[in-house]
Design a protein around this motif. Structure first.
Motif, PDB file in Angstrom:
ATOM      1  N   ASP A  49       0.807  -1.214   0.000  1.00  0.00           N
ATOM      2  CA  ASP A  49       0.000   0.000   0.000  1.00  0.00           C
ATOM      3  C   ASP A  49       0.845   1.271   0.000  1.00  0.00           C
ATOM      4  OD1 ASP A  49       0.997  -0.448   2.507  1.00  0.00           O
ATOM      5  OD2 ASP A  49      -0.800   0.192   3.578  1.00  0.00           O
ATOM      6  N   LYS A  50       2.174   1.133  -0.030  1.00  0.00           N
ATOM      7  CA  LYS A  50       3.035   2.312  -0.009  1.00  0.00           C
ATOM      8  C   LYS A  50       3.056   2.991  -1.370  1.00  0.00           C
ATOM      9  CE  LYS A  50       7.752   3.894   0.811  1.00  0.00           C
ATOM     10  NZ  LYS A  50       9.153   3.522   1.106  1.00  0.00           N
ATOM     11  N   VAL A  51       2.976   4.315  -1.358  1.00  0.00           N
ATOM     12  CA  VAL A  51       3.059   5.093  -2.588  1.00  0.00           C
ATOM     13  C   VAL A  51       4.471   5.640  -2.721  1.00  0.00           C
ATOM     14  CG1 VAL A  51       2.217   7.101  -3.840  1.00  0.00           C
ATOM     15  CG2 VAL A  51       0.613   5.695  -2.536  1.00  0.00           C
ATOM     16  N   GLU A  52       5.145   5.297  -3.817  1.00  0.00           N
ATOM     17  CA  GLU A  52       6.506   5.748  -4.060  1.00  0.00           C
ATOM     18  C   GLU A  52       6.492   7.146  -4.663  1.00  0.00           C
ATOM     19  OE1 GLU A  52       9.359   4.127  -3.324  1.00  0.00           O
ATOM     20  OE2 GLU A  52       8.167   2.511  -2.408  1.00  0.00           O
ATOM     21  N   SER A  53       7.248   8.043  -4.042  1.00  0.00           N
ATOM     22  CA  SER A  53       7.358   9.407  -4.548  1.00  0.00           C
ATOM     23  C   SER A  53       8.816   9.807  -4.578  1.00  0.00           C
ATOM     24  CB  SER A  53       6.528  10.361  -3.687  1.00  0.00           C
ATOM     25  OG  SER A  53       6.390  11.625  -4.318  1.00  0.00           O
ATOM     26  N   LEU A  54       9.106  11.103  -4.567  1.00  0.00           N
ATOM     27  CA  LEU A  54      10.488  11.552  -4.633  1.00  0.00           C
ATOM     28  C   LEU A  54      11.226  11.247  -3.336  1.00  0.00           C
ATOM     29  CD1 LEU A  54      10.105  15.068  -6.308  1.00  0.00           C
ATOM     30  CD2 LEU A  54      10.754  12.914  -7.388  1.00  0.00           C
ATOM     31  N   PRO A  55      12.531  10.927  -3.426  1.00  0.00           N
ATOM     32  CA  PRO A  55      13.345  10.742  -2.221  1.00  0.00           C
ATOM     33  C   PRO A  55      13.617  12.102  -1.586  1.00  0.00           C
ATOM     34  CG  PRO A  55      14.728  10.634  -4.153  1.00  0.00           C
ATOM     35  CD  PRO A  55      13.312  10.744  -4.667  1.00  0.00           C
ATOM     36  N   PRO A  56      14.162  12.124  -0.365  1.00  0.00           N
ATOM     37  CA  PRO A  56      14.408  13.400   0.316  1.00  0.00           C
ATOM     38  C   PRO A  56      15.351  14.327  -0.448  1.00  0.00           C
ATOM     39  CG  PRO A  56      14.569  11.565   1.858  1.00  0.00           C
ATOM     40  CD  PRO A  56      14.460  10.967   0.493  1.00  0.00           C
ATOM     41  N   GLU A  57      16.183  13.757  -1.329  1.00  0.00           N
ATOM     42  CA  GLU A  57      17.141  14.594  -2.064  1.00  0.00           C
ATOM     43  C   GLU A  57      16.488  15.474  -3.125  1.00  0.00           C
ATOM     44  OE1 GLU A  57      19.258  10.646  -1.092  1.00  0.00           O
ATOM     45  OE2 GLU A  57      17.272  11.291  -1.765  1.00  0.00           O
ATOM     46  N   TRP A  58      15.208  15.213  -3.388  1.00  0.00           N
ATOM     47  CA  TRP A  58      14.489  15.968  -4.412  1.00  0.00           C
ATOM     48  C   TRP A  58      13.190  16.514  -3.827  1.00  0.00           C
ATOM     49  CZ3 TRP A  58      16.428  16.571  -9.415  1.00  0.00           C
ATOM     50  CH2 TRP A  58      17.532  15.783  -9.735  1.00  0.00           C
ATOM     51  N   ARG A  59      12.691  17.569  -4.416  1.00  0.00           N
ATOM     52  CA  ARG A  59      11.412  18.134  -3.993  1.00  0.00           C
ATOM     53  C   ARG A  59      10.612  18.528  -5.221  1.00  0.00           C
ATOM     54  NH1 ARG A  59      10.835  23.368  -4.822  1.00  0.00           N
ATOM     55  NH2 ARG A  59       8.968  23.353  -3.525  1.00  0.00           N
ATOM     56  N   MET A  60       9.292  18.454  -5.082  1.00  0.00           N
ATOM     57  CA  MET A  60       8.442  18.931  -6.162  1.00  0.00           C
ATOM     58  C   MET A  60       7.539  20.043  -5.650  1.00  0.00           C
ATOM     59  SD  MET A  60       5.629  15.938  -6.783  1.00  0.00           S
ATOM     60  CE  MET A  60       5.131  14.844  -5.469  1.00  0.00           C
ATOM     61  N   GLU A  61       7.033  20.816  -6.561  1.00  0.00           N
ATOM     62  CA  GLU A  61       6.155  21.934  -6.259  1.00  0.00           C
ATOM     63  C   GLU A  61       4.956  21.452  -5.444  1.00  0.00           C
ATOM     64  OE1 GLU A  61       4.425  25.612  -8.989  1.00  0.00           O
ATOM     65  OE2 GLU A  61       4.836  23.646  -9.874  1.00  0.00           O
ATOM     66  N   LYS A  89       0.401   2.525 -11.333  1.00  0.00           N
ATOM     67  CA  LYS A  89       1.267   1.356 -11.197  1.00  0.00           C
ATOM     68  C   LYS A  89       2.423   1.450 -12.180  1.00  0.00           C
ATOM     69  CE  LYS A  89       1.201  -3.707 -11.110  1.00  0.00           C
ATOM     70  NZ  LYS A  89       0.385  -4.937 -11.282  1.00  0.00           N
ATOM     71  N   GLY A  90       3.595   1.025 -11.725  1.00  0.00           N
ATOM     72  CA  GLY A  90       4.727   1.069 -12.632  1.00  0.00           C
ATOM     73  C   GLY A  90       6.013   0.593 -11.991  1.00  0.00           C
ATOM     74  N   LEU A  91       7.125   1.016 -12.575  1.00  0.00           N
ATOM     75  CA  LEU A  91       8.468   0.596 -12.171  1.00  0.00           C
ATOM     76  C   LEU A  91       9.201   1.741 -11.487  1.00  0.00           C
ATOM     77  CD1 LEU A  91      10.962  -1.389 -12.397  1.00  0.00           C
ATOM     78  CD2 LEU A  91      11.430  -0.273 -14.601  1.00  0.00           C
ATOM     79  N   LEU A 146      11.614  -1.845  -7.849  1.00  0.00           N
ATOM     80  CA  LEU A 146      10.233  -2.189  -7.511  1.00  0.00           C
ATOM     81  C   LEU A 146       9.439  -2.332  -8.808  1.00  0.00           C
ATOM     82  CD1 LEU A 146       9.713   0.386  -4.602  1.00  0.00           C
ATOM     83  CD2 LEU A 146      10.431  -2.012  -4.433  1.00  0.00           C
ATOM     84  N   PRO A 147       9.241  -3.562  -9.286  1.00  0.00           N
ATOM     85  CA  PRO A 147       8.594  -3.761 -10.586  1.00  0.00           C
ATOM     86  C   PRO A 147       7.087  -3.569 -10.580  1.00  0.00           C
ATOM     87  CG  PRO A 147       9.146  -5.874  -9.604  1.00  0.00           C
ATOM     88  CD  PRO A 147       9.731  -4.820  -8.698  1.00  0.00           C
ATOM     89  N   SER A 148       6.472  -3.539  -9.403  1.00  0.00           N
ATOM     90  CA  SER A 148       5.009  -3.366  -9.320  1.00  0.00           C
ATOM     91  C   SER A 148       4.674  -2.296  -8.288  1.00  0.00           C
ATOM     92  CB  SER A 148       4.334  -4.690  -8.954  1.00  0.00           C
ATOM     93  OG  SER A 148       4.592  -5.691  -9.912  1.00  0.00           O
ATOM     94  N   ALA A 149       5.329  -1.163  -8.411  1.00  0.00           N
ATOM     95  CA  ALA A 149       5.178  -0.094  -7.424  1.00  0.00           C
ATOM     96  C   ALA A 149       3.902   0.723  -7.671  1.00  0.00           C
ATOM     97  CB  ALA A 149       6.389   0.824  -7.465  1.00  0.00           C
ATOM     98  N   ARG A 150       3.398   1.322  -6.594  1.00  0.00           N
ATOM     99  CA  ARG A 150       2.358   2.356  -6.694  1.00  0.00           C
ATOM    100  C   ARG A 150       3.089   3.694  -6.639  1.00  0.00           C
ATOM    101  NH1 ARG A 150      -1.179   2.734  -2.463  1.00  0.00           N
ATOM    102  NH2 ARG A 150      -2.873   3.481  -3.788  1.00  0.00           N
ATOM    103  N   ILE A 151       3.001   4.452  -7.732  1.00  0.00           N
ATOM    104  CA  ILE A 151       3.787   5.672  -7.891  1.00  0.00           C
ATOM    105  C   ILE A 151       2.892   6.900  -7.750  1.00  0.00           C
ATOM    106  CG2 ILE A 151       5.354   6.922  -9.410  1.00  0.00           C
ATOM    107  CD1 ILE A 151       5.912   4.286 -10.841  1.00  0.00           C
ATOM    108  N   ASP A 152       3.386   7.884  -7.052  1.00  0.00           N
ATOM    109  CA  ASP A 152       2.700   9.166  -6.902  1.00  0.00           C
ATOM    110  C   ASP A 152       2.369   9.731  -8.283  1.00  0.00           C
ATOM    111  OD1 ASP A 152       1.907  11.767  -6.333  1.00  0.00           O
ATOM    112  OD2 ASP A 152       3.449  12.081  -4.808  1.00  0.00           O
ATOM    113  N   GLY A 153       1.087   9.883  -8.575  1.00  0.00           N
ATOM    114  CA  GLY A 153       0.673  10.359  -9.892  1.00  0.00           C
ATOM    115  C   GLY A 153       1.143  11.763 -10.204  1.00  0.00           C
ATOM    116  N   ARG A 154       1.478  12.540  -9.188  1.00  0.00           N
ATOM    117  CA  ARG A 154       1.927  13.910  -9.421  1.00  0.00           C
ATOM    118  C   ARG A 154       3.279  13.961 -10.150  1.00  0.00           C
ATOM    119  NH1 ARG A 154       1.762  16.298  -3.503  1.00  0.00           N
ATOM    120  NH2 ARG A 154       2.798  14.284  -3.182  1.00  0.00           N
ATOM    121  N   LEU A 155       4.061  12.867 -10.066  1.00  0.00           N
ATOM    122  CA  LEU A 155       5.346  12.850 -10.761  1.00  0.00           C
ATOM    123  C   LEU A 155       5.185  12.926 -12.274  1.00  0.00           C
ATOM    124  CD1 LEU A 155       7.361  10.154  -8.751  1.00  0.00           C
ATOM    125  CD2 LEU A 155       7.218  12.619  -8.377  1.00  0.00           C
ATOM    126  N   PHE A 156       3.996  12.600 -12.759  1.00  0.00           N
ATOM    127  CA  PHE A 156       3.754  12.603 -14.199  1.00  0.00           C
ATOM    128  C   PHE A 156       2.927  13.809 -14.645  1.00  0.00           C
ATOM    129  CE2 PHE A 156       4.412   8.202 -12.848  1.00  0.00           C
ATOM    130  CZ  PHE A 156       5.514   7.884 -13.620  1.00  0.00           C
TER     131      PHE A 156
END
Length: 275
Positions: free
Chosen positions: A11-23, A41-43, A252-262
């Motif tokens: 159930d974890k959502v993958e987003s940016l690591p602490p070294e990066w920030r988004m608006e 869903k993605g890689l 992570l081949p089946s990650a839940r990715i933060d949609g804001r990254l796209f």
């Protein structure tokens, strides 16, 4: 090899690591009805590259600047290399792909001589968005929210791209002809299968050393569209020269990715606190 990373919780959502920030959402949209897109869903990949083209085995760098200093300047640079990475790491990258689009983030170090003939290291970061379509990939590099470079390249053998080639050539349509499949057919006796300590995923490794060259490659061998992804590769001659290495510390081949990254117009940058 870097410290092993645990597999993501379902159930974890993958987003940016602490070294990066988004608006932030508030800065990104002033529309009261705006709602961030849901996770996709993605890689997700986090990896590094290393070689001996700049940094020596003892960690030193030699820089020449004839206009400023009469002799080469040799120094040990101050770099924020994560613990467990090779001493001669030249760069680090993060990769998020969902469907036919991806976000690539990277940092590398460049070395210069200042006005007092002291060696200095500077970090250079990149943000590249990628779209796959009809056998080609389009690369859009951006900085500060503005597009700085755009190119489209055919996905073919021995092609070079604005990002590492193993991130470009991962596609269902190419699975049957990927390098892992060719090596399984060509070199079965040099093949071993195991679970990768760094990422926790299944991998197939090949010992490809010949004569005076030490060489190995490891590929993701789990199920799904990313089968055949290059997890690690290393080579050097028997004297320790011509060294190069790439490794994966998170896969992570089946990650839940933060949609804001796209959201392509949402600004992304290095964090001010990044090492």
């Amino acid at each position: 090899m870097a410290t092993p990373a645990a597999l993501a919780a379902p159930d974890k959502v993958e987003s940016l690591p602490p070294e990066w920030r988004m608006e932030s959402d508030d800065d990104y949209s002033y529309d009261a009805d705006y709602a961030p897109p849901p996770p996709v869903k993605g890689l997700v990949v986090h990896g590094y590259v290393a070689d001996d083209s700049i940094v020596g085995e003892d960690g030193t760098v030699s820089v020449t600047s004839p206009e400023t200093c009469p002799a080469p300047v040799t120094f040990i640079p101050a770099r924020g290399i994560p613990q467990g990475y090779p001493e001669r790491t030249t760069g680090e990258y993060w990769f998020y792909r969902s469907g036919d689009q991806a976000l690539y983030l990277s940092r590398r170090w460049v070395y210069e001589v200042d006005s007092t003939c002291q060696g200095v290291a500077q970090e250079v970061s990149r943000i590249v968005r990628i779209v796959w379509f009809n056998g080609s990939a389009t690369f859009i590099e951006e900085k500060g929210g503005d597009v700085t470079d755009l190119s489209t390249e055919k996905i073919v053998e021995d092609e070079t791209y604005p990002v590492p080639s193993w991130l470009v050539k991962i596609d269902d349509a190419e699975l049957l002809g990927n390098q892992q499949s060719r090596l399984v057919r060509k070199s079965p006796s040099r093949m071993t299968r195991a679970r990768d300590e760094a990422t926790g995923v299944l991998q197939t490794c090949f010992e490809l050393s010949e004569a005076f060259i030490l060489w190995n490659e490891c590929y993701y061998s789990g199920n799904g569209p990313w089968r055949g992804y290059l997890l690690a590769a290393g080579s050097q001659d028997d004297a320790g020269g011509n060294y190069s290495e790439t490794g994966t510390v998170k896969f992570l081949p089946s990650a839940r990715i933060d949609g804001r990254l796209f959201e392509w117009d949402r600004e992304i940058e290095r964090s001010a606190a990044a090492p």
